[in-house]
Design a protein around this motif. Structure first.
Motif, PDB file in Angstrom:
ATOM      1  N   VAL A 178      44.994  -8.887  99.928  1.00  0.00           N
ATOM      2  CA  VAL A 178      46.398  -8.509 100.098  1.00  0.00           C
ATOM      3  C   VAL A 178      46.529  -7.392 101.130  1.00  0.00           C
ATOM      4  O   VAL A 178      47.464  -7.375 101.938  1.00  0.00           O
ATOM      5  N   ILE A 179      45.583  -6.473 101.117  1.00  0.00           N
ATOM      6  CA  ILE A 179      45.619  -5.354 102.064  1.00  0.00           C
ATOM      7  C   ILE A 179      45.444  -5.838 103.498  1.00  0.00           C
ATOM      8  O   ILE A 179      46.136  -5.372 104.416  1.00  0.00           O
ATOM      9  N   GLU A 180      44.533  -6.786 103.705  1.00  0.00           N
ATOM     10  CA  GLU A 180      44.210  -7.205 105.071  1.00  0.00           C
ATOM     11  C   GLU A 180      45.412  -7.786 105.818  1.00  0.00           C
ATOM     12  O   GLU A 180      45.706  -7.361 106.944  1.00  0.00           O
ATOM     13  N   PRO A 181      46.162  -8.740 105.252  1.00  0.00           N
ATOM     14  CA  PRO A 181      47.322  -9.232 105.999  1.00  0.00           C
ATOM     15  C   PRO A 181      48.396  -8.164 106.185  1.00  0.00           C
ATOM     16  O   PRO A 181      49.085  -8.153 107.210  1.00  0.00           O
ATOM     17  N   PRO A 199      50.526   4.618  93.505  1.00  0.00           N
ATOM     18  CA  PRO A 199      51.135   5.073  94.762  1.00  0.00           C
ATOM     19  C   PRO A 199      50.159   5.652  95.775  1.00  0.00           C
ATOM     20  O   PRO A 199      50.506   5.797  96.946  1.00  0.00           O
ATOM     21  N   ASP A 200      48.938   5.982  95.354  1.00  0.00           N
ATOM     22  CA  ASP A 200      47.948   6.521  96.292  1.00  0.00           C
ATOM     23  C   ASP A 200      46.856   5.505  96.605  1.00  0.00           C
ATOM     24  O   ASP A 200      45.795   5.856  97.126  1.00  0.00           O
ATOM     25  N   ALA A 201      47.116   4.243  96.319  1.00  0.00           N
ATOM     26  CA  ALA A 201      46.120   3.192  96.518  1.00  0.00           C
ATOM     27  C   ALA A 201      45.942   2.871  97.997  1.00  0.00           C
ATOM     28  O   ALA A 201      46.797   3.186  98.832  1.00  0.00           O
ATOM     29  N   PRO A 202      44.839   2.229  98.360  1.00  0.00           N
ATOM     30  CA  PRO A 202      44.570   1.896  99.768  1.00  0.00           C
ATOM     31  C   PRO A 202      45.680   1.102 100.447  1.00  0.00           C
ATOM     32  O   PRO A 202      45.931   1.283 101.640  1.00  0.00           O
ATOM     33  N   VAL A 203      46.374   0.228  99.713  1.00  0.00           N
ATOM     34  CA  VAL A 203      47.404  -0.599 100.338  1.00  0.00           C
ATOM     35  C   VAL A 203      48.533   0.242 100.926  1.00  0.00           C
ATOM     36  O   VAL A 203      49.186  -0.161 101.892  1.00  0.00           O
TER      37      VAL A 203
END
Length: 273
Positions: A178-181, A199-203
C-alpha cells in the motif's frame, strides 16, 4: 417465544426469581417454550439465562453500566458474542469520530471533489474498504479505481499527476504493497491521503492528508481486521458524504442513473430471488 423474550427484556429481576415453570405460567406458554427461548438467546438452558438475568438486574439496581469485556471466548453464548461485538463496534466508531481531524477531512474531501482521477489502495480487509469507497465515488460520477493487484497499483500510480488523488488505506500504516503505490503517486505530484490507525506510521511520510482511525482492543477471536474495518468504513462514509454534498447537482442525477441501470437486476417485490 416472543412473549417469553418480551417478559425477560421488560422485567429481568422479576423473571430471574422465577423457575422455568413460573415463567411459563407468567407468559402463558410452556416450559419447553421457555427453554427454547433461552437457547435461541444463546444460553445452554434456562438456568444460564436466569443467572444472566440476575446479573443484569443487579447492575440495573446499582446504576452501574454493564461490566462488559471485549474478550470473546469459545464458550460464550451467541447472545454474549452479539453484545460484545456491538459494544466494541460502537466504541470503535465513537473513538474514531472523536479523534478524526475534520480540517484534514475537509481538505481530503476538497481534493476528491476536484480530482481528475482517483486511485484507492488497500490490501486484505483494507482492500475491501478501498473497494467500498471506489464504488461509492463511481456511483456519483467520479473516476475512481481500486486496483487489487499490488503491481497494477504501482503501474496505475505512475500515470497520476497533479490534480489526481491517491488514497491509501492501511490500519498498520506499514503495509509495503500500500505504501509503494502511494509513494509513487506522491512523487508524481498527486494529492495523497492516508487512512490509518497509526498517525506516525511509515505511510504518512507520503500523505498530504492523514485521517486516523481507532480500534477496539483485540482478542484471539476478534483480530485487528475486524475492528479496524469499522473505523475505516466510518472515515470512508464521511469522505463520500462530504463529496456528495459538494457535488450534489451532479451527484444526485448520477446516483439516480446508476440505480436505474441496476433496477432490472432486482427481483420484483413478492417474488423470491
Amino acid at each position: 417465544m416472543q412473549r417469553v423474550a418480551e417478559a425477560v427484556a421488560s422485567d429481568p429481576a422479576g423473571c430471574a426469581a422465577l423457575t422455568v415453570t413460573g415463567l411459563a405460567e407468567r407468559t402463558g406458554t410452556s416450559e419447553a417454550t421457555v427453554v427454547r427461548t433461552a437457547r435461541l438467546l444463546g444460553y445452554p438452558g434456562y438456568r444460564d439465562l436466569r443467572l444472566a438475568l440476575a446479573g443484569l438486574a443487579a447492575q440495573q439496581q446499582s446504576g452501574r453500566a454493564p461490566a462488559l469485556t471485549t474478550d470473546i471466548t469459545v464458550d460464550d453464548p451467541i447472545a454474549d458474542v452479539v453484545a460484545k461485538l456491538a459494544h466494541d463496534e460502537q466504541q470503535t466508531l465513537a473513538d474514531t469520530a472523536a479523534g478524526l481531524d475534520t480540517v484534514q477531512l475537509g481538505a481530503a474531501v476538497a481534493a476528491l471533489v476536484a480530482a481528475r482521477r482517483i486511485d484507492v489502495y488497500g490490501i486484505g480487509a483494507s482492500g475491501l474498504v478501498a473497494q467500498d469507497l471506489t464504488q461509492k465515488l463511481l456511483r456519483i460520477g467520479l473516476m475512481a479505481h481500486a486496483p487489487g493487484d499490488p503491481h497494477l497499483a504501482v503501474t496505475n500510480a505512475v500515470q497520476l499527476r497533479a490534480g489526481d488523488v491517491a488514497v491509501a488505506i492501511t490500519h498498520s500504516g506499514s503495509t509495503r504493497d500500500v505504501i509503494e503505490p502511494l509513494r509513487v503517486a506522491f512523487e508524481r505530484g498527486a494529492t495523497t491521503v492516508a487512512i490509518t490507525g497509526r498517525p506516525d506510521a511509515p505511510v504518512t511520510q507520503y500523505a498530504d492528508h492523514v485521517l486516523t482511525t481507532s480500534t477496539a482492543r483485540e482478542s484471539e477471536l476478534r483480530p485487528a481486521a475486524m475492528s479496524s474495518r469499522t473505523g475505516q468504513l466510518l472515515v470512508v462514509d464521511c469522505l463520500f458524504v462530504g463529496v456528495a454534498q459538494r457535488t450534489y447537482e451532479t451527484a444526485a442525477p448520477a446516483l439516480a442513473a446508476s440505480y436505474e441501470a441496476l433496477a432490472h437486476r432486482r427481483s420484483p417485490r413478492g417474488r423470491r430471488a
